[in-house]
Write a protein that holds these residues in place. Sequence first.
Motif, PDB file in Angstrom:
ATOM      1  N   LYS A  65      -4.585  -3.806  20.849  1.00 43.84           N
ATOM      2  CA  LYS A  65      -5.439  -4.997  20.731  1.00 43.84           C
ATOM      3  C   LYS A  65      -5.593  -5.714  22.081  1.00 43.84           C
ATOM      4  CE  LYS A  65      -4.069  -5.675  15.949  1.00 43.84           C
ATOM      5  NZ  LYS A  65      -2.836  -6.051  15.268  1.00 43.84           N
ATOM      6  N   GLY A  66      -5.983  -4.938  23.104  1.00 45.63           N
ATOM      7  CA  GLY A  66      -6.229  -5.535  24.405  1.00 45.63           C
ATOM      8  C   GLY A  66      -4.997  -5.648  25.281  1.00 45.63           C
ATOM      9  N   GLU A  67      -3.818  -5.416  24.696  1.00 47.26           N
ATOM     10  CA  GLU A  67      -2.596  -5.515  25.483  1.00 47.26           C
ATOM     11  C   GLU A  67      -2.084  -4.114  25.766  1.00 47.26           C
ATOM     12  OE1 GLU A  67       1.498  -7.935  24.895  1.00 47.26           O
ATOM     13  OE2 GLU A  67      -0.119  -8.324  23.468  1.00 47.26           O
ATOM     14  N   LEU A  68      -1.663  -3.852  26.994  1.00 49.11           N
ATOM     15  CA  LEU A  68      -1.208  -2.502  27.329  1.00 49.11           C
ATOM     16  C   LEU A  68       0.309  -2.405  27.172  1.00 49.11           C
ATOM     17  CD1 LEU A  68      -3.331  -1.589  30.472  1.00 49.11           C
ATOM     18  CD2 LEU A  68      -3.595  -0.749  28.143  1.00 49.11           C
ATOM     19  N   ILE A  69       0.730  -1.400  26.428  1.00 44.87           N
ATOM     20  CA  ILE A  69       2.166  -1.127  26.303  1.00 44.87           C
ATOM     21  C   ILE A  69       2.437   0.164  27.049  1.00 44.87           C
ATOM     22  CG2 ILE A  69       4.067  -0.734  24.717  1.00 44.87           C
ATOM     23  CD1 ILE A  69       2.445  -1.946  22.499  1.00 44.87           C
ATOM     24  N   ASP A  70       3.444   0.150  27.925  1.00 41.51           N
ATOM     25  CA  ASP A  70       3.814   1.385  28.603  1.00 41.51           C
ATOM     26  C   ASP A  70       4.866   2.108  27.773  1.00 41.51           C
ATOM     27  OD1 ASP A  70       4.488   3.449  30.193  1.00 41.51           O
ATOM     28  OD2 ASP A  70       5.044   2.258  31.944  1.00 41.51           O
ATOM     29  N   ILE A  71       4.438   3.172  27.104  1.00 43.72           N
ATOM     30  CA  ILE A  71       5.343   3.870  26.191  1.00 43.72           C
ATOM     31  C   ILE A  71       6.521   4.493  26.942  1.00 43.72           C
ATOM     32  CG2 ILE A  71       5.500   5.707  24.480  1.00 43.72           C
ATOM     33  CD1 ILE A  71       2.559   5.337  23.937  1.00 43.72           C
ATOM     34  N   ALA A  72       6.250   4.946  28.162  1.00 41.52           N
ATOM     35  CA  ALA A  72       7.303   5.628  28.912  1.00 41.52           C
ATOM     36  C   ALA A  72       8.447   4.686  29.271  1.00 41.52           C
ATOM     37  CB  ALA A  72       6.726   6.261  30.169  1.00 41.52           C
ATOM     38  N   HIS A  73       8.125   3.410  29.506  1.00 43.45           N
ATOM     39  CA  HIS A  73       9.198   2.460  29.830  1.00 43.45           C
ATOM     40  C   HIS A  73       9.154   1.299  28.849  1.00 43.45           C
ATOM     41  CE1 HIS A  73       7.761   4.385  33.584  1.00 43.45           C
ATOM     42  NE2 HIS A  73       9.044   4.671  33.673  1.00 43.45           N
TER      43      HIS A  73
END
Lengths: 378, 338
Positions: free
Chosen positions: B88-96
Amino acid sequence: MADTLTPPTGELENFDPQRVVEEPLWRVRLRLGWRSFRRNWALFNDNKMGVVGLAIIALFGLMALAHPILMATIWSNHLEGGKNVYDIRAGADSIIVTKTIVEEVTDPLTEISQIEAMFLGTGVNIPEIGDTIESPLANPAPPVFSGVKHPHILGTDPFGGDVFSQLLFGARAAFLLGAIAAISSVALATLVGTISAYFGGVIDTLLMRLADLVILIPLLPLLIVVSGFWNVELTMLGILIGILSGLGGTAIILKSQALSVKVKPFIDAARIAGGGHWRIITRHIIPNVLPLSFLYMMFAVTGAIFTEAALSFLGLLNIQQSWGIMINIAHTQGYTLEGFDVWWLMFPAGLAITLFSAGFFLVGRAMDEVVNPRLRKR
Amino acid sequence: MTEPMTDIAAKTTPLVKVENLRKLYPVSKNIFREAHDFVHAVDDINFEIAPGESLGLVGESGCGKSTTGRMLTKLTDATSGQILLDDKGELIDIAHIQRSDMRRFRRRVQMIFQDPFESLNPRRTVYDTVAESLTVQRIGRVQEREERVAELLHRVGLTPPESFLFRYPHELSGGQRQRVAIARALVIDPTFVVADEPTSMLDVSIRISIMDLMLKLADEFNVSYLYITHDLAVARYMCDRIAVMYLGKIVEIAPTEELLANPRHPYTRALLSAVPVPDPAYKRERVDIKGGISKALNPPPVCRFIERCPRATDQCRTSDHPGFDDLGNGHLVACYNL
């Protein structure tokens, strides 16, 4: 319950969600549990070995239940010297012999003084000299099968105690010990095995080296040493056997099973659903290991009974009464080599130990076939 | 497959953006010895997936496509690189990823596994399996969950749902099990689903119905797939774009029809020439690639495909693995000799 479900996207024709929730969830689970129990029972029932084992266990169960009931009813008013004859520890019966009343006692086995005879009698009359009177022989009496004041189905032990009563009580002790040992052993083994398999690494290394250590130490000599330091009672013995057998071989076997479950994709699926370590272990791995756990529970009972019998025979346990102690008493009073002449001292207890262990072993073997489909005949 | 998705990918922000993702597995490492040999399972890959788009990841076994899928679902930790998920417009870095973001991430990304016989817990009912993520994340009350699960079962074609809710996996066929697995993945309304060869273990006769179901549900639930497969025909049917992997590297990535019509990388050509054509008169174009699959253990800094490439030149032998050349129209190729 912070969140609610978003309304479904897309259309749904002829579908009424209300239709599916009429029956409460717990009743569905109960029904499913009953169904799978019936299916497993059918498999178990196929194997007559297991049914025989179950019958043996049921017989011992009846024996264990019978003891307190008999003590309260039929055996309740057989008193001698203020104590119940059938009491498993204090109870003692004595042999009755006929004695002649004399003025001066020369042979205490056949003669009795007028004063003593007066105390034995019930009436107020002073017994006449030359009459005969029934008198108990002094304890400890030799073990007898009959000819005593109170009825004894399996005779008396060297102290005049009732063997049948002790045998029934022994079943209670065996069930208690077996249950404590089996439950603690398998609970520990399942937990250690699954945790070791699931986490691996350092935890696995530590737990498995501990298991090696426990396997390395022989159980019986260790328990002999422990009972020398502490006052080991039945519950404590059960827990000790449970810990020592649960940390050893059983933990390793259950770990191997847990390892084969751990690598299945449904464990990955549970992780993707967001399940934590504890949930994955308790909801996904343990239910798949549990059948094997139950199997080893059966074998743990057998092991515990044997260990108890051995320790009791050596006289190292602080236990009220058990089958092992019955044999111990016969042994310490010097009746071991009399063999069949005093068969009721050794055989009932020995046979009970053998049959009880055999019952659980047979059930375990039959369960093995239910748990392990490769062993099934059909 | 209806419209060229690359246009959408260019316009909107990507749902998933993978940057320089690597996964190295150490060989013979223990507490006394640092590892110095590594298997480069996934080596520096980049791709994007637009919302609603399906990307096919194609390659032979051992090329790292499943590892990529597992990193995207956080079943495996990445060695380095970034996986950015748009929530929803927010970026989550799955790797960290942070622990606090984990729950949000588990609601957005789900996975469908290859083997439906192994991916369902045999001791749990269909309801338990499908409702698991709702239960774990404490979404809804029990009755709502039950309704939701029944609805999902209905939509994956297990009707009437009430007769399937409390069955155990061993009472279901392979196709029905895979439908349960699809319902499980979609019950929590994810935006992105990694499908790891979901049809390869199924009978050919039910494969197409499962694929149609997945396409239909992708539209209805508006999910993107990363569709991992070794079957080009399946990828063509399911995917808007296809990425071809070889030995931990993506060698070519293009919209499906563009890739099939105009393969540029020699490996892609070889793959395509191996697809059987149901026409006895058809003369296939032979693409000569040499040898078997190379090892991904400590690969030298040259093109990964060099040992098998029919057109390797001196440049290939002296330079590092080539970067992407953009041929336009979203067609990217990693090769020096186009």
